[in-house]
Enzyme design. Structure first.
Site, short mmCIF file in Angstrom:
data_model
loop_
_atom_site.label_atom_id
_atom_site.label_comp_id
_atom_site.label_asym_id
_atom_site.label_seq_id
_atom_site.Cartn_x
_atom_site.Cartn_y
_atom_site.Cartn_z
N LYS A 101 -11.16 -3.52 -2.93
CA LYS A 101 -12.22 -2.53 -3.14
C LYS A 101 -11.68 -1.13 -3.42
O LYS A 101 -12.40 -0.29 -3.97
CB LYS A 101 -13.20 -2.52 -1.96
CG LYS A 101 -12.57 -2.28 -0.61
CD LYS A 101 -13.63 -2.22 0.47
CE LYS A 101 -13.47 -3.26 1.55
NZ LYS A 101 -12.25 -3.19 2.34
N LYS B 6 -4.38 -9.17 -5.90
CA LYS B 6 -5.62 -9.46 -5.16
C LYS B 6 -6.72 -8.46 -5.54
O LYS B 6 -6.43 -7.27 -5.73
CB LYS B 6 -5.28 -9.33 -3.67
CG LYS B 6 -6.44 -9.54 -2.74
CD LYS B 6 -6.05 -9.22 -1.31
CE LYS B 6 -6.26 -7.77 -0.96
NZ LYS B 6 -7.16 -7.53 0.16
N LYS C 5 0.83 -1.21 0.00
CA LYS C 5 0.00 0.00 0.00
C LYS C 5 0.86 1.26 0.00
O LYS C 5 0.56 2.21 -0.72
CB LYS C 5 -0.92 0.02 1.24
CG LYS C 5 -2.11 -0.89 1.08
CD LYS C 5 -3.38 -0.25 1.62
CE LYS C 5 -4.59 -0.94 1.04
NZ LYS C 5 -5.34 -1.72 2.00
N1 AQP Z 1 -9.55 -10.51 -2.99
C1 AQP Z 1 -9.93 -11.10 -1.86
N2 AQP Z 1 -10.17 -12.42 -1.84
C2 AQP Z 1 -10.56 -13.03 -0.71
N3 AQP Z 1 -10.74 -12.38 0.45
C3 AQP Z 1 -10.51 -11.06 0.48
N4 AQP Z 1 -10.60 -10.13 1.44
C4 AQP Z 1 -10.27 -8.93 0.95
N5 AQP Z 1 -9.96 -9.04 -0.35
C5 AQP Z 1 -10.10 -10.36 -0.67
C6 AQP Z 1 -11.01 -10.42 2.80
O1 AQP Z 1 -12.06 -9.53 3.13
C7 AQP Z 1 -11.99 -9.26 4.53
C8 AQP Z 1 -12.12 -7.79 4.78
O2 AQP Z 1 -11.01 -7.12 4.42
P1 AQP Z 1 -10.88 -5.58 4.74
O3 AQP Z 1 -11.94 -4.84 4.08
O4 AQP Z 1 -10.81 -5.36 6.20
O5 AQP Z 1 -9.46 -5.27 4.18
P2 AQP Z 1 -8.68 -5.80 2.95
O6 AQP Z 1 -8.29 -7.23 3.13
O7 AQP Z 1 -7.55 -4.84 2.77
O8 AQP Z 1 -9.75 -5.69 1.78
P3 AQP Z 1 -9.62 -4.89 0.44
O9 AQP Z 1 -10.85 -5.16 -0.35
O10 AQP Z 1 -8.30 -5.20 -0.21
O11 AQP Z 1 -9.68 -3.39 0.95
P4 AQP Z 1 -8.74 -2.18 0.63
O12 AQP Z 1 -8.68 -2.06 -0.87
O13 AQP Z 1 -9.35 -0.98 1.27
O14 AQP Z 1 -7.41 -2.50 1.25
C9 AQP Z 1 -10.69 -9.86 5.05
O15 AQP Z 1 -11.00 -11.06 5.70
C10 AQP Z 1 -9.91 -10.12 3.80
O16 AQP Z 1 -9.04 -11.21 3.94
#
Ligand code: AQP
Length: 327
Positions: free
Chosen positions: A197, A194, A111
């Site tokens: 969002k 990955k 990040k």
């Molecule tokens: N691509 C993914 N595949 C499977 N699981 C995923 N998770 C996130 N992306 C994937 C799981 O979703 C849960 C919530 O995650 P979060 O919102 O707290 O943070 P994150 O993992 O950083 O999710 P994002 O979508 O990637 O958010 P941003 O872009 O804001 O950093 C977790 O259990 C995660 O494993």
């Protein structure tokens, strides 16, 4: 009874990655464990957020949690900023973790590289410690998450072990529980990254995506060189990712899906996948909009869940402070 704890940060609109990797699996734990789910809105501000959007997404997320089957009578649903013990324990735990340990966190490296020097905020660096505090406050035995969170969970365990060694048994050692399929859904535009969002909209499908847009995005999704529907993560990462999405929505095994598409090409597979995702998401969306419309009900869920959570969290915080000599 074991405690299961997890959350989703409102840093963007929920994607099918968040759904398949995490929230879809949470309702099955209700009744079998003490279940606590939270919206880590304080985690979301480690990347700049529009305040109005952040507030809206916090409500959206609570509504999605209920939509996927979490029942506020069976699970505690809380919003992180409503329970100050999370921030307070984070500060304490900051003193039981080193800069070196935090520097090794791949999510921070990814990040901060993407955001450049301006985005290298102390909060982003410290994110895993706040996450450890979230988990440790509730004596969580299991934390159901996607694969990307495994490293943060290991750090939470290390911090807990270190604290327990110094002051006696205080924290339960948490374990990550990672689903067999859907644990790491990759970007539609790039299967080496990955699905996230906060990335480019072409890379993800939101839970609230319209049917037309789902069809377009799946049609445009990158594929691999030959035209066969075979799961091979190394050799065919793009198609393997689409098969995994299919498996997550159909609840079928990967080999059943491979057999169904023997002799068929990408076009046919993608068209069927798109219809499957449209069907499943439109069912979820219909339910979501009914729940989301009732903000007064969501406020009640948030307030009563956060009050119940605060009782548990404050008790743990009191024990920690007592042990380290803070009044
Ligand atoms: N691509 C993914 N595949 C499977 N699981 C995923 N998770 C996130 N992306 C994937 C799981 O979703 C849960 C919530 O995650 P979060 O919102 O707290 O943070 P994150 O993992 O950083 O999710 P994002 O979508 O990637 O958010 P941003 O872009 O804001 O950093 C977790 O259990 C995660 O494993």
């Amino acid at each position: 009874m074991k405690t299961v704890f997890s959350g989703l940060k409102p840093s963007g609109d929920m994607t099918i990655g968040n759904y398949l990797g995490a929230m879809k699996n949470w309702p099955y734990q209700q009744g079998l464990a003490r279940t606590i789910f939270f919206v880590p809105n304080a985690h979301a501000i480690t990347v700049r957020q529009d305040p109005t959007e952040l507030k809206k997404r916090t409500y959206d997320l609570v509504a999605w949690l209920i939509t996927v089957g979490l029942d506020p009578k069976k699970s505690i649903i809380l919003v992180q900023s409503k329970v100050p013990a999370h921030a307070e324990l984070c500060w304490i735990l900051d003193n039981y973790v080193t800069m070196g340990e935090l520097s090794r966190m791949t999510e921070y490296k990814d990040k901060s590289q993407k955001l450049g020097p301006e985005g290298q905020l102390v909060g982003l660096f410290n994110y895993p410690v706040l996450m450890a505090a979230d988990i440790l406050l509730y004596d969580a035995n299991e934390v159901p998450v996607g694969e990307d969170q495994r490293q943060h969970l290991e750090l939470a365990r290390t911090i807990a072990e270190r604290f327990n060694r110094l002051y006696g048994n205080t924290f339960v050692l948490p374990k990550a529980t990672i689903p067999k399929t859907g644990a790491r859904i990759m970007g539609l535009d790039d299967p080496t990254k990955k699905m996230s969002k906060s990335d480019h909209p072409d890379s993800f499908i939101m839970l609230a995506e319209t049917a037309d847009s789902i069809r377009k995005k799946i049609k445009r999704a990158v594929t691999d060189s030959d035209n066969r529907i075979i799961y091979d993560k190394k050799g065919k990462p793009a198609v393997s990712n689409l098969i995994e999405i299919y498996a997550g929505f159909s609840d079928e095994t990967i080999s059943v899906i491979e057999k169904r598409f023997v002799g068929k090409g990408y076009g046919e597979f993608k068209a069927e996948l798109a219809e499957l995702v449209v069907e499943k998401l439109s069912q979820l969306q219909a339910e979501f909009y009914k729940i989301r419309d009732n903000e007064a009900m969501l406020d009640k869920v948030i307030d009563s869940g956060s009050a119940k959570a605060a009782e548990i969290a404050n008790e743990k915080l009191r024990e920690v402070k007592e042990k380290i000599g803070l009044l």
